[in-house]
Design a protein around this motif. Structure first.
Motif, PDB file in Angstrom:
ATOM      1  N   UNK A  58       0.832  -1.209   0.000  1.00 32.62           N
ATOM      2  CA  UNK A  58       0.000   0.000   0.000  1.00 32.62           C
ATOM      3  C   UNK A  58       0.863   1.254   0.000  1.00 32.62           C
ATOM      4  N   UNK A  59       1.910   1.258   0.824  1.00 30.40           N
ATOM      5  CA  UNK A  59       2.812   2.405   0.873  1.00 30.40           C
ATOM      6  C   UNK A  59       3.542   2.599  -0.456  1.00 30.40           C
ATOM      7  N   UNK A  60       3.914   1.493  -1.094  1.00 31.39           N
ATOM      8  CA  UNK A  60       4.614   1.559  -2.373  1.00 31.39           C
ATOM      9  C   UNK A  60       3.711   2.143  -3.455  1.00 31.39           C
ATOM     10  N   UNK A  61       2.476   1.665  -3.517  1.00 34.62           N
ATOM     11  CA  UNK A  61       1.518   2.186  -4.490  1.00 34.62           C
ATOM     12  C   UNK A  61       1.301   3.682  -4.266  1.00 34.62           C
ATOM     13  N   UNK A  62       1.122   4.060  -3.013  1.00 32.69           N
ATOM     14  CA  UNK A  62       0.873   5.456  -2.673  1.00 32.69           C
ATOM     15  C   UNK A  62       2.029   6.356  -3.081  1.00 32.69           C
TER      16      UNK A  62
ATOM     17  N   UNK B 222       8.931   5.915  -4.799  1.00 38.13           N
ATOM     18  CA  UNK B 222       9.569   7.094  -5.377  1.00 38.13           C
ATOM     19  C   UNK B 222      10.515   6.702  -6.505  1.00 38.13           C
ATOM     20  N   UNK B 223      11.227   5.607  -6.316  1.00 33.59           N
ATOM     21  CA  UNK B 223      12.141   5.121  -7.356  1.00 33.59           C
ATOM     22  C   UNK B 223      11.364   4.700  -8.601  1.00 33.59           C
ATOM     23  N   UNK B 224      10.235   4.006  -8.403  1.00 35.45           N
ATOM     24  CA  UNK B 224       9.405   3.602  -9.538  1.00 35.45           C
ATOM     25  C   UNK B 224       8.869   4.823 -10.273  1.00 35.45           C
ATOM     26  N   UNK B 225       8.404   5.814  -9.518  1.00 29.80           N
ATOM     27  CA  UNK B 225       7.858   7.026 -10.122  1.00 29.80           C
ATOM     28  C   UNK B 225       8.904   7.750 -10.957  1.00 29.80           C
ATOM     29  N   UNK B 226      10.135   7.772 -10.437  1.00 29.56           N
ATOM     30  CA  UNK B 226      11.222   8.466 -11.123  1.00 29.56           C
ATOM     31  C   UNK B 226      11.563   7.809 -12.450  1.00 29.56           C
ATOM     32  N   UNK B 227      11.322   6.501 -12.541  1.00 31.71           N
ATOM     33  CA  UNK B 227      11.679   5.759 -13.742  1.00 31.71           C
ATOM     34  C   UNK B 227      10.525   5.679 -14.749  1.00 31.71           C
ATOM     35  N   UNK B 228       9.336   6.058 -14.327  1.00 34.33           N
ATOM     36  CA  UNK B 228       8.184   5.992 -15.217  1.00 34.33           C
ATOM     37  C   UNK B 228       8.160   7.195 -16.156  1.00 34.33           C
ATOM     38  N   UNK B 229       7.673   6.987 -17.357  1.00 26.89           N
ATOM     39  CA  UNK B 229       7.396   8.109 -18.244  1.00 26.89           C
ATOM     40  C   UNK B 229       6.014   8.653 -17.919  1.00 26.89           C
ATOM     41  N   UNK B 230       5.666   9.811 -18.481  1.00 27.11           N
ATOM     42  CA  UNK B 230       4.369  10.415 -18.185  1.00 27.11           C
ATOM     43  C   UNK B 230       3.221   9.531 -18.673  1.00 27.11           C
ATOM     44  N   UNK B 231       3.395   8.891 -19.810  1.00 30.80           N
ATOM     45  CA  UNK B 231       2.340   8.027 -20.339  1.00 30.80           C
ATOM     46  C   UNK B 231       2.120   6.821 -19.441  1.00 30.80           C
ATOM     47  N   UNK B 232       3.218   6.200 -19.015  1.00 34.56           N
ATOM     48  CA  UNK B 232       3.120   5.040 -18.125  1.00 34.56           C
ATOM     49  C   UNK B 232       2.522   5.442 -16.783  1.00 34.56           C
ATOM     50  N   UNK B 233       2.901   6.631 -16.300  1.00 33.90           N
ATOM     51  CA  UNK B 233       2.334   7.113 -15.042  1.00 33.90           C
ATOM     52  C   UNK B 233       0.826   7.324 -15.170  1.00 33.90           C
ATOM     53  N   UNK B 234       0.389   7.842 -16.305  1.00 31.82           N
ATOM     54  CA  UNK B 234      -1.047   8.037 -16.528  1.00 31.82           C
ATOM     55  C   UNK B 234      -1.782   6.702 -16.474  1.00 31.82           C
ATOM     56  N   UNK B 235      -1.169   5.666 -17.065  1.00 33.22           N
ATOM     57  CA  UNK B 235      -1.768   4.327 -17.020  1.00 33.22           C
ATOM     58  C   UNK B 235      -1.847   3.837 -15.579  1.00 33.22           C
TER      59      UNK B 235
ATOM     60  N   UNK C  27      -1.932   5.681 -12.837  1.00 30.35           N
ATOM     61  CA  UNK C  27      -2.925   6.482 -12.124  1.00 30.35           C
ATOM     62  C   UNK C  27      -4.338   5.983 -12.395  1.00 30.35           C
ATOM     63  N   UNK C  28      -4.671   5.799 -13.678  1.00 28.51           N
ATOM     64  CA  UNK C  28      -6.033   5.387 -14.010  1.00 28.51           C
ATOM     65  C   UNK C  28      -6.299   3.934 -13.644  1.00 28.51           C
ATOM     66  N   UNK C  29      -5.262   3.134 -13.525  1.00 18.70           N
ATOM     67  CA  UNK C  29      -5.438   1.779 -13.009  1.00 18.70           C
ATOM     68  C   UNK C  29      -5.859   1.819 -11.542  1.00 18.70           C
ATOM     69  N   UNK C  30      -5.191   2.684 -10.771  1.00 18.05           N
ATOM     70  CA  UNK C  30      -5.573   2.854  -9.367  1.00 18.05           C
ATOM     71  C   UNK C  30      -7.002   3.387  -9.266  1.00 18.05           C
ATOM     72  N   UNK C  31      -7.341   4.366 -10.111  1.00 21.30           N
ATOM     73  CA  UNK C  31      -8.698   4.913 -10.101  1.00 21.30           C
ATOM     74  C   UNK C  31      -9.732   3.854 -10.480  1.00 21.30           C
TER      75      UNK C  31
END
Length: 239
Positions: free
Chosen positions: A16-20, A208-221, A223-227
């Motif tokens: 949960x902390x990792x996802x957050x 934070x490490x995962x977020x840093x390595x993600x591109x904006x498109x992957x991050x959008x995916x 985010x909407x997966x969590x939603x």
């Protein structure tokens, strides 16, 4: 809880902390139902609020260089005002009506983002923030509404997580204070909280490490997966 169960709960807390920390929010998606299942609804929700508030401190530290104070201020204030003024009203609202409203706002946000309808996105943000705070007492709705409210600020992924951390801390800290004063937490809850401290550090670093390595498109995916997970959870609550 026995040793095996406690270990399993701690693993879910770490996830949960990792996802957050990677998506900006979504920790409550797993954390709240898990703790409610093993500790009971009231104590589980109270402990989740305490853990999420504490974890947001870690996230704020991790994303300290990308904290959009000015952009997040309006969202945060409206979340607090909404929680103070409207939570009782929305808690008493029909579950079906609230769920349909949340899903409709999701769809509107996705369409506005897809077609870059800037004016719609800008007007959606404060409305969603206010409703997010007002519905904080209604299980499952605060997180996704808060997420799409901040998403409509059109921030990059690092600043998005920073804004989500600031807004989440304000809401979760408020709830944690209320629940603590109501003495909903027992000794076992504080024991789990203490064991979760190193998991906050590890989960925040991982996310934070995962977020840093993600591109904006992957991050959008992501985010909407969590939603989508929140939406499914809302649908399940109808039955």
């Amino acid at each position: 809880m026995d040793l095996v169960t406690t270990f399993g709960v701690l693993v879910i807390i770490y996830v949960s902390f990792t996802i957050s920390a990677s998506a900006g929010l979504g920790g409550s998606l797993l954390l709240v139902p898990t703790l409610a299942l093993f500790l009971g609804t009231k104590e589980g929700v109270a402990l989740a609020a305490l853990l999420l508030a504490s974890n947001n401190v870690m996230k704020i530290i991790a994303y300290r260089k990308t904290l959009p104070f000015r952009a997040a201020l309006g969202i945060t204030v409206l979340i607090v005002i909404g929680a103070a003024l409207g939570s009782t009203l929305l808690v008493n609202a029909p579950t079906l009506a609230v769920t349909i409203g949340v899903i409709a706002m999701f769809c509107g946000t996705i369409i506005a983002e897809r077609y870059q309808i800037t004016k719609v996105r800008a007007s959606f943000a404060p409305l969603l923030a206010f409703v997010s705070g007002a519905s904080s007492g209604f299980s499952g709705t605060s997180g996704p509404l808060k997420g799409v409210a901040i998403r409509n600020l059109d921030l990059d992924r690092r600043h998005f997580v920073g804004a989500a951390s600031l807004a989440s801390f304000a809401g979760d800290a408020t709830k944690a204070v209320v629940f603590t004063e109501a003495e909903l937490l027992t000794g076992s809850s504080f024991g789990i909280a203490a064991a979760s401290v190193p998991l906050m550090l590890l989960g925040t670093w991982t996310g934070s490490t995962l977020n840093d390595r993600l591109g904006e498109t992957t991050f959008a995916v992501l985010f909407w997966t969590v939603m989508s997970g929140y939406t499914i959870r809302l649908g399940v609550l109808l039955f």
